[in-house]
Enzyme design. Structure first.
Site, PDB file in Angstrom:
ATOM      1  CD  GLU A   1      35.982   7.952  43.507  1.00 65.56           C
ATOM      2  OE1 GLU A   1      36.589   8.992  43.145  1.00 65.56           O
ATOM      3  OE2 GLU A   1      36.069   7.486  44.652  1.00 65.56           O
TER       4      GLU A   1
ATOM      5  NE  ARG B   1      37.387  12.811  41.543  1.00 65.56           N
ATOM      6  CZ  ARG B   1      38.325  12.361  42.369  1.00 65.56           C
ATOM      7  NH1 ARG B   1      38.168  11.228  43.009  1.00 65.56           N
ATOM      8  NH2 ARG B   1      39.421  13.050  42.560  1.00 65.56           N
TER       9      ARG B   1
ATOM     10  CB  THR C   1      41.757  10.451  41.553  1.00 67.39           C
ATOM     11  OG1 THR C   1      41.673  11.656  42.334  1.00 67.39           O
ATOM     12  CG2 THR C   1      42.691   9.461  42.230  1.00 67.39           C
TER      13      THR C   1
ATOM     14  CB  ALA D   1      47.199  16.984  50.725  1.00 66.18           C
ATOM     15  CD  GLU D   2      44.792  12.974  52.698  1.00 61.78           C
ATOM     16  OE1 GLU D   2      44.716  12.923  51.459  1.00 61.78           O
ATOM     17  OE2 GLU D   2      44.294  13.887  53.375  1.00 61.78           O
TER      18      GLU D   2
ATOM     19  CG  ASN E   1      43.874  17.528  53.187  1.00 60.29           C
ATOM     20  OD1 ASN E   1      43.266  17.016  52.251  1.00 60.29           O
ATOM     21  ND2 ASN E   1      45.017  17.045  53.647  1.00 60.29           N
TER      22      ASN E   1
ATOM     23  CG  ASP F   1      41.213  15.410  55.076  1.00 60.54           C
ATOM     24  OD1 ASP F   1      41.632  16.086  54.114  1.00 60.54           O
ATOM     25  OD2 ASP F   1      40.729  14.270  54.944  1.00 60.54           O
TER      26      ASP F   1
ATOM     27  CG  HIS G   1       7.645  -3.804  62.233  1.00 60.28           C
ATOM     28  ND1 HIS G   1       8.870  -3.528  62.806  1.00 60.28           N
ATOM     29  CD2 HIS G   1       7.547  -5.164  62.172  1.00 60.28           C
ATOM     30  CE1 HIS G   1       9.501  -4.675  63.061  1.00 60.28           C
ATOM     31  NE2 HIS G   1       8.711  -5.683  62.697  1.00 60.28           N
TER      32      HIS G   1
HETATM   33 CA    CA Z   1      42.443  14.817  52.188  1.00 62.47          CA
END
Ligand code: CA
Length: 680
Positions: A96, A148, A192, A209-210, A286, A331, A619
């Protein structure tokens, strides 16, 4: 390498993915040149606009526009772009990062927070730093073991590691200079995001936050690693002293015993900095758990979840806030990419910030004072009818899923996620990796905070058999002043890469099905495609060395949708990770050669002829289906490299015959190439 040979290689390269210009001589040249250790100070960071050949910080400039003034690669010559060098990352999970390029050296990150420095001209590895993140930490990462990117400052490279460390490396050697642990490791925090350099400090947030954590952002002295300040985004236990007046005010918008389940509001990605206003902008995530029902059962806005916070970079004080989703329960993070720009709105010159957060509205906010200017849906939005003049969304009844299974758009993947968007001041357009993914929410009546696994408060089994039709993506060109769509390119799958836009009237973006594409910035026409063999989610970047413009992109499928997308993610490309760097052929072709290339009896023209000989009868002419026979512009996106196989073998029982006797493998690929130019 001769010019003609290179053009010839280019044609083969397009078909086979083989690089034309990978040149061992360039690598040996580079080993004799002296890479200069990243001498970057605050003035150089603030003046990045005057240094178009470099990419000094995450979004190129502190305003994070991801616009490059370079125009060596343009809409009228991009079709000659070819691979210059490829670095095989040796990874298979999500990539990422946006690479930085400073003084001829590229710095980027791989999975598990590994940092690598490469000669930006040749791809030669100068050093590689592995923070040796314990693999058991992977369980705490909601959205893959990704990173990232890095920050560069005063001869050092800064990286946040998945296990919560901030590490300063010597830019020349990659040796650690200092490292600090930025999180309570007994909790489920991970890093991350890319650090940012603000007023001599390294700013870093975290995720989790999960998994029941309380969000915050920290600033460390860049030289010593000493903590300068830490700003929490949601209130903690109210029986303890509040950290600030801002947190005290926030606590008035929470009910129940939220601090026992975490609260959330993590600062896991976006930041931007305006040195003139002296404001650092961060996006917050979230709630934890997702459901306000479980987190703050008496209701309330739950500040500062899903918000943009303007902070004083000297002490971390909250100067103003704007909350995108009051009482967040889906979320709907506001950690998506923040872009700063100045523009005329209603005959007034405004200093704005722009964000397309997960909740589906595109926001334009006055960045001096946080005043709401406008918000309009940039994707399908079901949870709110509109945002009113005061900047508050007007919710649609029933969308808080109190009455059982409820379909909501966007979903927790967002109308747009972390994949950076870009803003081109020449076209005035924002290029958004947008997606339409149907959301389904159902309160989990058995929710109880758990040390391991997700703490969402909703039941994910509703996604067990989602059809691919429930998820799609498109590249969206958005006018932020008029708040309206200007053009879009449908891309079949969602979860496509971040965008880069340039003064060459170009937008570059990779896709989930493993293509790297150049589009015209003003009208969205597809100009050039390379096949990356793995889905691209990262944003490309560009730089220039000794008059040659390069475009770089990390290709590595993964991230949240890559992991959990399941049935909705069928058709993505899954291959080994790589960093691909493109440039024009080393011997620049003459205008006559470009003209000859464009008008050549080559692949696209041949593909078009073959298509109309064998496919158009059913097509449709121009690959536009005018009946219920499948439209191959859509099919080529879904099928990718399988399309030539289908063309030759057919689909038994559907009426689609195989043309293996009439079409060679190469013919079928040429038809695929033609169809790819028709996906806009
Ligand atoms: Ca989240």
């Amino acid at each position: 390498m001769s010019r003609l040979r290179c053009v010839g290689f280019f044609l083969i390269g397009i078909l086979s993915g083989v690089a034309c210009g990978h040149d061992k001589d360039a690598a040996s040249d580079a080993s004799t040149s002296q890479p200069i250790a990243a001498v970057v100070d605050s003035a150089r960071l603030a003046g990045a606009e005057q240094e178009p050949g470099s990419w000094l910080s995450h979004g190129r400039t502190l305003s994070e526009q991801r616009f490059s003034p370079l125009d060596g690669i343009r809409a009228d010559n991009v079709m000659l772009l070819q691979r210059r060098w490829v670095y095989d990352t040796g990874t298979t999970r999500g990539l990422e990062a946006t690479p930085l390029v400073v003084d001829g050296v590229m710095y980027t990150t791989l999975t598990w927070s590994v940092v690598v420095a490469l000669d930006a001209r040749s791809g030669e590895v100068l050093w590689r730093y592995d923070p040796l993140v314990p693999r058991s930490v992977g369980e705490k990462a909601c959205c893959d073991v990704v990173n990232r990117g890095v920050a560069v400052y005063a001869g050092r490279i800064y990286v946040g590691t998945l296990d919560g460390r901030l590490v300063a490396l010597d830019a020349e050697t990659g040796d650690p200079v200092w490292e600090v642990v930025t999180v309570d490791r007994s909790l489920n925090y991970t890093i991350t995001g890319a650090p940012r350099i603000v007023a001599g400090k390294v700013v870093i947030g975290n995720g989790g936050a999960e998994f029941g954590v309380r969000g915050y952002v920290s600033a460390y002295d860049a030289a010593s690693g000493e903590l300068a300040w830490r700003t929490f985004t949601v209130p903690g236990d109210p029986s303890q002293p509040f950290e600030s007046d801002a947190i005290k005010r926030a606590a008035e918008t929470w009910t129940g015993e939220w601090w026992k389940v975490g609260g959330g509001g993590t600062v896991w990605d976006s930041m931007a900095y305006d040195p003139e206003l002296g404001l650092l902008y961060v996006g917050t995530g979230n709630g934890s758990p997702w459901t306000r029902h479980h987190r703050s059962p008496g209701g309330g806005d739950n500040l500062y979840l899903s918000s943009i916070l303007a902070l004083d970079p000297d002490d971390g004080r909250v100067v103003w806030h704007y909350q995108t989703t009051p009482g967040e329960t889906w979320d709907f993070t506001a950690t998506q990419h923040i872009i700063l720009a100045d523009m005329e709105i209603g005959n007034e010159h405004r200093k704005v910030l722009m964000q397309a957060p997960k909740n589906g509205f595109f926001y334009v906010i006055d960045r001096e004072n946080g005043e709401f200017i406008s918000a309009k849906p940039y994707v399908t939005v079901s949870w709110a009818s509109h945002v009113n003049a005061a900047g508050r969304p007007i919710e649609v009844d029933g969308q808080r899923f109190a009455d059982g299974l409820t379909f909501v758009t966007p979903t927790f993947f967002g109308g747009h996620n972390w994949q950076p968007m870009s803003f081109n001041p020449i076209t005035g357009l924002v290029y958004i990796p947008a997606q339409e993914i149907l959301g389904a929410y159902r309160i989990d009546p058995n929710f109880k905070l758990s040390k391991r696994g997700y703490n969402l408060g909703t039941d994910l089994s509703v996604f067990a058999a989602f059809p691919p039709e429930a998820a799609s993506g498109h590249l969206l060109a958005w006018d932020p002043v008029q708040q309206q769509e200007v053009w879009r390119v449908p891309q079949g799958l969602p979860w496509n890469g971040g965008t880069l836009t340039t003064a060459g009237n170009l937008v570059f973006q990779g896709t989930a099905d493993g293509r790297f594409v150049a589009y015209r910035a003003d009208d969205g026409r597809t100009l050039w495609v390379d096949h990356t063999e793995t889905g691209v989610i990262a944003a490309p970047m560009t730089y220039e060395i000794e008059g040659t413009q390069y475009v770089a992109v990390m290709a590595g499928w993964g991230g949240a949708f890559g992991l959990i997308g399941g049935t909705a993610a069928r058709g993505v490309a899954k291959g080994p990770g790589k960093l691909i760097v493109y440039a024009q052929p080393e011997d620049a072709p003459t205008p006559e050669e470009i003209e000859a290339y464009i008008t050549r009896p080559g692949d696209v023209a041949d593909g078009e002829r073959l298509y109309h000989r064998w496919c158009a009868r059913c097509h449709g002419a121009g690959a536009v289906s005018s009946s219920n026979v499948p439209d191959l512009r859509e099919a080529v996106v879904r099928l990718g490299d399988k399309l030539p196989i289908v063309a030759r073998i057919g689909l038994q029982g559907t009426g689609m015959p195989g043309f293996g006797d009439e079409l060679s493998e190469r013919d079928a690929v040429l038809i695929q190439r033609y169809l790819e130019t028709r996906t806009d």
